[in-house]
Structures are given as C-alpha cells and as structure tokens.
Design a protein around this motif. Sequence first.
Motif, PDB file in Angstrom:
ATOM      1  N   PHE A 155       0.814  -1.205   0.000  1.00  0.00           N
ATOM      2  CA  PHE A 155       0.000   0.000   0.000  1.00  0.00           C
ATOM      3  C   PHE A 155       0.854   1.263   0.000  1.00  0.00           C
ATOM      4  O   PHE A 155       0.392   2.331   0.387  1.00  0.00           O
ATOM      5  CB  PHE A 155      -0.950  -0.018   1.191  1.00  0.00           C
ATOM      6  N   ALA A 156       2.093   1.164  -0.464  1.00  0.00           N
ATOM      7  CA  ALA A 156       2.915   2.354  -0.645  1.00  0.00           C
ATOM      8  C   ALA A 156       2.336   3.200  -1.771  1.00  0.00           C
ATOM      9  O   ALA A 156       1.665   2.696  -2.663  1.00  0.00           O
ATOM     10  CB  ALA A 156       4.352   1.952  -0.965  1.00  0.00           C
ATOM     11  N   ARG A 157       2.609   4.501  -1.740  1.00  0.00           N
ATOM     12  CA  ARG A 157       2.156   5.380  -2.816  1.00  0.00           C
ATOM     13  C   ARG A 157       3.169   5.302  -3.960  1.00  0.00           C
ATOM     14  O   ARG A 157       4.144   6.047  -4.013  1.00  0.00           O
ATOM     15  CB  ARG A 157       2.001   6.814  -2.310  1.00  0.00           C
ATOM     16  N   ALA A 158       2.929   4.384  -4.868  1.00  0.00           N
ATOM     17  CA  ALA A 158       3.866   4.114  -5.952  1.00  0.00           C
ATOM     18  C   ALA A 158       3.844   5.222  -6.989  1.00  0.00           C
ATOM     19  O   ALA A 158       2.851   5.942  -7.151  1.00  0.00           O
ATOM     20  CB  ALA A 158       3.538   2.776  -6.602  1.00  0.00           C
ATOM     21  N   ARG A 159       4.946   5.350  -7.722  1.00  0.00           N
ATOM     22  CA  ARG A 159       5.063   6.288  -8.833  1.00  0.00           C
ATOM     23  C   ARG A 159       5.652   5.556 -10.048  1.00  0.00           C
ATOM     24  O   ARG A 159       4.952   4.971 -10.823  1.00  0.00           O
ATOM     25  CB  ARG A 159       5.911   7.506  -8.436  1.00  0.00           C
ATOM     26  N   GLY A 160       6.973   5.599 -10.212  1.00  0.00           N
ATOM     27  CA  GLY A 160       7.614   4.908 -11.322  1.00  0.00           C
ATOM     28  C   GLY A 160       7.889   3.455 -10.987  1.00  0.00           C
ATOM     29  O   GLY A 160       7.803   3.029  -9.835  1.00  0.00           O
ATOM     30  N   ALA A 161       8.223   2.680 -12.015  1.00  0.00           N
ATOM     31  CA  ALA A 161       8.496   1.258 -11.807  1.00  0.00           C
ATOM     32  C   ALA A 161       9.247   0.711 -13.011  1.00  0.00           C
ATOM     33  O   ALA A 161       9.357   1.364 -14.058  1.00  0.00           O
ATOM     34  CB  ALA A 161       7.200   0.481 -11.580  1.00  0.00           C
ATOM     35  N   ALA A 162       9.752  -0.513 -12.864  1.00  0.00           N
ATOM     36  CA  ALA A 162      10.413  -1.206 -13.971  1.00  0.00           C
ATOM     37  C   ALA A 162      10.290  -2.703 -13.770  1.00  0.00           C
ATOM     38  O   ALA A 162      10.563  -3.216 -12.679  1.00  0.00           O
ATOM     39  CB  ALA A 162      11.891  -0.815 -14.055  1.00  0.00           C
ATOM     40  N   LEU A 163       9.864  -3.397 -14.822  1.00  0.00           N
ATOM     41  CA  LEU A 163       9.936  -4.848 -14.884  1.00  0.00           C
ATOM     42  C   LEU A 163      11.179  -5.192 -15.686  1.00  0.00           C
ATOM     43  O   LEU A 163      11.248  -4.917 -16.895  1.00  0.00           O
ATOM     44  CB  LEU A 163       8.685  -5.422 -15.564  1.00  0.00           C
ATOM     45  N   VAL A 215      10.871  -3.455  -9.753  1.00  0.00           N
ATOM     46  CA  VAL A 215      11.318  -2.321  -8.942  1.00  0.00           C
ATOM     47  C   VAL A 215      10.192  -1.294  -8.924  1.00  0.00           C
ATOM     48  O   VAL A 215       9.649  -0.939  -9.976  1.00  0.00           O
ATOM     49  CB  VAL A 215      12.591  -1.685  -9.519  1.00  0.00           C
ATOM     50  N   GLN A 216       9.826  -0.809  -7.741  1.00  0.00           N
ATOM     51  CA  GLN A 216       8.748   0.167  -7.611  1.00  0.00           C
ATOM     52  C   GLN A 216       9.241   1.349  -6.778  1.00  0.00           C
ATOM     53  O   GLN A 216       9.633   1.187  -5.625  1.00  0.00           O
ATOM     54  CB  GLN A 216       7.530  -0.471  -6.943  1.00  0.00           C
ATOM     55  N   VAL A 217       9.230   2.554  -7.375  1.00  0.00           N
ATOM     56  CA  VAL A 217       9.606   3.772  -6.663  1.00  0.00           C
ATOM     57  C   VAL A 217       8.376   4.309  -5.949  1.00  0.00           C
ATOM     58  O   VAL A 217       7.287   4.388  -6.534  1.00  0.00           O
ATOM     59  CB  VAL A 217      10.155   4.827  -7.632  1.00  0.00           C
ATOM     60  N   ASN A 218       8.564   4.697  -4.686  1.00  0.00           N
ATOM     61  CA  ASN A 218       7.448   5.133  -3.845  1.00  0.00           C
ATOM     62  C   ASN A 218       7.643   6.548  -3.330  1.00  0.00           C
ATOM     63  O   ASN A 218       8.778   6.998  -3.109  1.00  0.00           O
ATOM     64  CB  ASN A 218       7.281   4.188  -2.651  1.00  0.00           C
ATOM     65  N   ARG A 219       6.557   7.234  -3.123  1.00  0.00           N
ATOM     66  CA  ARG A 219       6.603   8.577  -2.559  1.00  0.00           C
ATOM     67  C   ARG A 219       6.780   8.502  -1.050  1.00  0.00           C
ATOM     68  O   ARG A 219       5.992   7.865  -0.342  1.00  0.00           O
ATOM     69  CB  ARG A 219       5.329   9.323  -2.921  1.00  0.00           C
ATOM     70  N   ARG A 220       7.856   9.125  -0.582  1.00  0.00           N
ATOM     71  CA  ARG A 220       8.198   9.225   0.840  1.00  0.00           C
ATOM     72  C   ARG A 220       8.431   7.870   1.507  1.00  0.00           C
ATOM     73  O   ARG A 220       8.440   7.781   2.735  1.00  0.00           O
ATOM     74  CB  ARG A 220       7.130  10.013   1.612  1.00  0.00           C
ATOM     75  N   GLU A 221       8.586   6.818   0.745  1.00  0.00           N
ATOM     76  CA  GLU A 221       8.914   5.502   1.291  1.00  0.00           C
ATOM     77  C   GLU A 221      10.029   4.877   0.464  1.00  0.00           C
ATOM     78  O   GLU A 221      10.212   5.204  -0.704  1.00  0.00           O
ATOM     79  CB  GLU A 221       7.693   4.577   1.272  1.00  0.00           C
TER      80      GLU A 221
END
Length: 574
Positions: A430-438, A450-456
């Motif tokens: 339940f992180a606030r995800a933004r960018g990612a890559a498979l 890989v999942q980039v998250n806001r403030r996490e």
Amino acid sequence: MPLPLRRDDGPADAGTTSRRGRRLAAGGAVLVALVVAGGTIVAASGLLGRIGSGGALGPPRFVDETASVGIEHAYDGDFDYFVGGGVAAFDCDEDGDQELYLSGGAKPAALYRNDSPVGGALRFSPIADSATDLTAVVGAYPLDIEGAGVTDLAVLRLGENVILRGLGGCRFERANERFGIDGGTEWTTAFSATWEGSAQLPTLAFGTYLELDANDEWTGKCLPNELVRPDVSGKSYARPTALAPGWCSLSLLFSDWDRSGRRDLRVSNDRHYYGDYSGGEEQLWKMVPGKQPRLYAEADGWQTLKIWGMGIASQDLDGDGYPEIYLTSQGDNKLETLADGPAEPKYENIAVSHGAAAGEPFAGGDTLPSTAWHAEFEDVNNDGFMDLFVAKGNVEAMPDYASRDPSNLLIGRADGMFTESAEAAGILNFARARGAALVDLNRDGLLDLVQVNRRENVKVWRNVGAGTAEEPAPLGHWLGIQVADPERSNQDAIGAWVAVRVGDRTIQREVTVGGGHAGGQLGPIHIGLGSADRADVRVTWPDGEVGPWVPVAADRFVTIDRGVLEPLPWPPRP
C-alpha cells in the motif's frame, strides 16, 4: 493533480569507452505481440484477440528482497514532487547487468550498481558521484545519444534538465554544452526520443507541466512541450520548437502506430489543469522529418479524449502489427485499439471489456477511485500471454481518492482478458507508488520488479517463477534479444521492429524510448515463449531495411547485429 474521473468504458468527455557487447534500447514502453507454439488467434469480445488458445499460466511468485537488496532511497518533496518519481534501468558498466538510476525529488537522485549473481538474490551498491547525485530530479531515461556505444541519461528536473554523457564504468559527465542543449528552467515531467531519417543525433521531446511565475508560485497554467531536433551541422542541437498548445503532459511516446515508417508523438495530459472548457485533451503529433509537427485533428479521424493522463504503455496485443495503447488516469484507465485499422488514428476503449480498467483498489477495503501512474506490458510468467503492471498511489492525501491503493499485476489470459493477481504473486503493498520497472536483474530469464514510492523506500521483488527464494523454478521458455546497428549513430536501433517467428506464427515488437511515467529501460527485449524451445528472429531496421530470419534457441540472451547472419552471444561478465 487529477480530479475525479467520470468512470465509464468510452472516451471521457469527448573519454568514452567502447561497448564490448551490443545492447538493445527498449523504452519504458515497448510494443510486443507474442505467439506461442500450438496457439491460435481467438476472438475476445469481438474486439481484441489474444494469441494462443491454451497454455496460459497463473502468476509467478515474487519474493520481497527490499530489506536485503542494498537500496535505501525514496522519492520525496512537497507539491513540486507530487508527480514524477521514475526509475531508469540500463547497463552502465558493460557487464550485461542492469543498473538503476532513481529519481529523488527534493532529495538527491541515486545510481546503484547491480551486483546480483546470475539466478541469485538481488544485490545493489550505491555509486556516489556529483554528476549523478542531482537534486530536483523528477525522472530519467537512458539512451545512447551520440552513438558512442555507451549509455547516456536524459535527466528530467524541476528546473534545468541535464544530459549526462556516459563515460563507461558507470561514470558520467554533464553534456548540455557539448550537445548545445538548453536545459531550461521549467517543470519537466515527460520524455521520449527517436531518430528521424538519417540524422546523427536523435530528436528529443520534453514534456512540460506547470508555469512558475515571478514570485516562484505555480500559476496552474500549462506550458507548451518542447521538441529538440539536430541543427544543420548534425552534430549539435538547434533551439527547441514549442509543441503548442501544451496541456500539462505527464507522458510522451514516439511510436510508429500505423506502420508507416514515421514515428509520431503521443502525449498524455493531466486534465486537472486544463479543465473542461479550455480545449485540452490527449494529443498525437504527426512527425515528418524536416517539417514542422502538426496535431492530428477530428478531420484526420482523431477523437477528443480527456483524462487525468499520467502514463503510456504501448503493446500489440492481437498480433496485427499495430499497438494497443494503455493510458493511466484516476478511476478507470483506458486500453485503446484502432477502431478501423491504420488509415486514421481513431481509437476505441476496450479496457472494461478486457478486465484492464482497474478503476478501484482490488484489496485493502478502500472503495474510492484509484490513482494510476506508471504502466508496463511484459510477460512475467513466460507463458506467451502479455501481462500488465500498473503502479498506483494517492497523489498525496486527496480525500476523494483511495488512500489504500495497491499497484496492479494483471495477468493475461488465453481468452484476451486480464486477471488481477498482485496478491497471489506476492507484491501486494500500500505504498504510494510512482515509477516502476519490470526488468531481469539477475539474468535468469524471469522479470523482477522495482517500484519507486513517494516518501517511502523503493521496493524490489525477485521473480522466482514457480519456485522459492532458495530454489527458483522456471515457468515457460524465454528469449532475451538485443539488436545492434554498430555502423550507424543509432546503434541501439531505436524505431526498429523485431519479429519473432515460432512455427508458422510471427510476433512483432517496436523498439522505443519513452512512455511509462518518468522513467524507462535500455536493455534486452524479454519474450516469453511458453512451451516453444526455439524461434526465428528478424529485424526491420529503422530505415526500413528487412534483415534475414535468424534461428535462435530458447532460454538465452542473444544479440542480433545488423549484417551478421547468426546470433551473437550475450557479452560474458568480465
């Protein structure tokens, strides 16, 4: 920041080192249609067929290795960084492994070296360098700008954009002045690149968000995007051309959507700032080399679509050679297919009928509309049916949208439908995800996440197929295909189409740079083959030349080099 979406299934409100091995540039958004042995094309809802009549698999198992992977990084900041937060995946030290460049927002961006053993647990180590540790980074896309055989980075920022020239060994230097690029002072949130004609340098497109006034306050006014083409010398860039009007873009993608040999520019825009009455909409710019771009209009077959557009993923799902387009938004997302073939850019939305709208959280108990960002088509279980990952998370604390909004993993089925499988795959969060890559981070033929998250902290999952962390187990067969054109400046063959023939059936894939949300990839094309243990590969190069069919055995990485009649091995580790 998007507003509530009317949720329906139709258009919404109308010293450079040389490269030892060859690499394929595949953007955050690539076009793939897979054919598996023994499959047939079947109709789905009368609109979109899925290749294959059987053999579809369930989700693979992903193991959360965030705590041990060696990455400590979050995308942070206030209003200026509500959007963005991309990741660039690429090989910067020539060992065949994919490094990660992570945007940081108000905090410094960071480059991480991939130390993962083949088939083993994922391991990364930070590479501290003032050239890459930039602040105010919203996103980044990898590409080889001058054909030196080394990856460069286009870094998008709140303020001056920076081109980082690769020097080899994961070293970079600022190169704005070298290429004659004015990085500007605006809020840049999107990027795409392509080569036009025989140009030595690529054409670059930068997507701009909001205007900053004299008092350093955001006006709420959308700015034009910018197109940067090579100058008459061919060795540097001319002044930017404004792509006006601009409607606060959050994703751009150059793609040959009609297979004309021309790569037009798709733009996805955030409706929050252009509203209902300003004329804002999604856009498609016609790009003819040597001529000024022009917008497709109603007379061309283009239909007005207004969404809170954040990301673009492009994928040929029915094997006809023309990509479907996935557009992320708030509430229902859109899956567009050509309504009447390639004669005109007229699309119809088939997201709901194919289980891909993903308009609400599937877990966590929140029933408010979702907020979607990065989207990416890939085959995560190697069964030959395309899957779709959608990164999600509330903009910040918008009360009319879900606060518990997990990212989706939509597994493709043989009947053309998608089935939500994130929880079964082990990636529910339940992180606030933004960018990612498979991307295959340990070269075992299984795509990791890989999942980039806001403030996490960034989250990283290893794909172990049908096995466990201790004993991964393969699912279907696979190929990792790189294409290379070493005698031309466009060494990574951006704009090429890769055809993969299995038996009497053929798949096609376009090589692109752009799309997604604020980040993309430069690495091997991953293709799941299901039960097929070999395939033939043919490349249609960006200038239209068609290469020979090259036989390739499954479960390996190969390079298809222009002018070479057999596949080359993947470069070994040093």
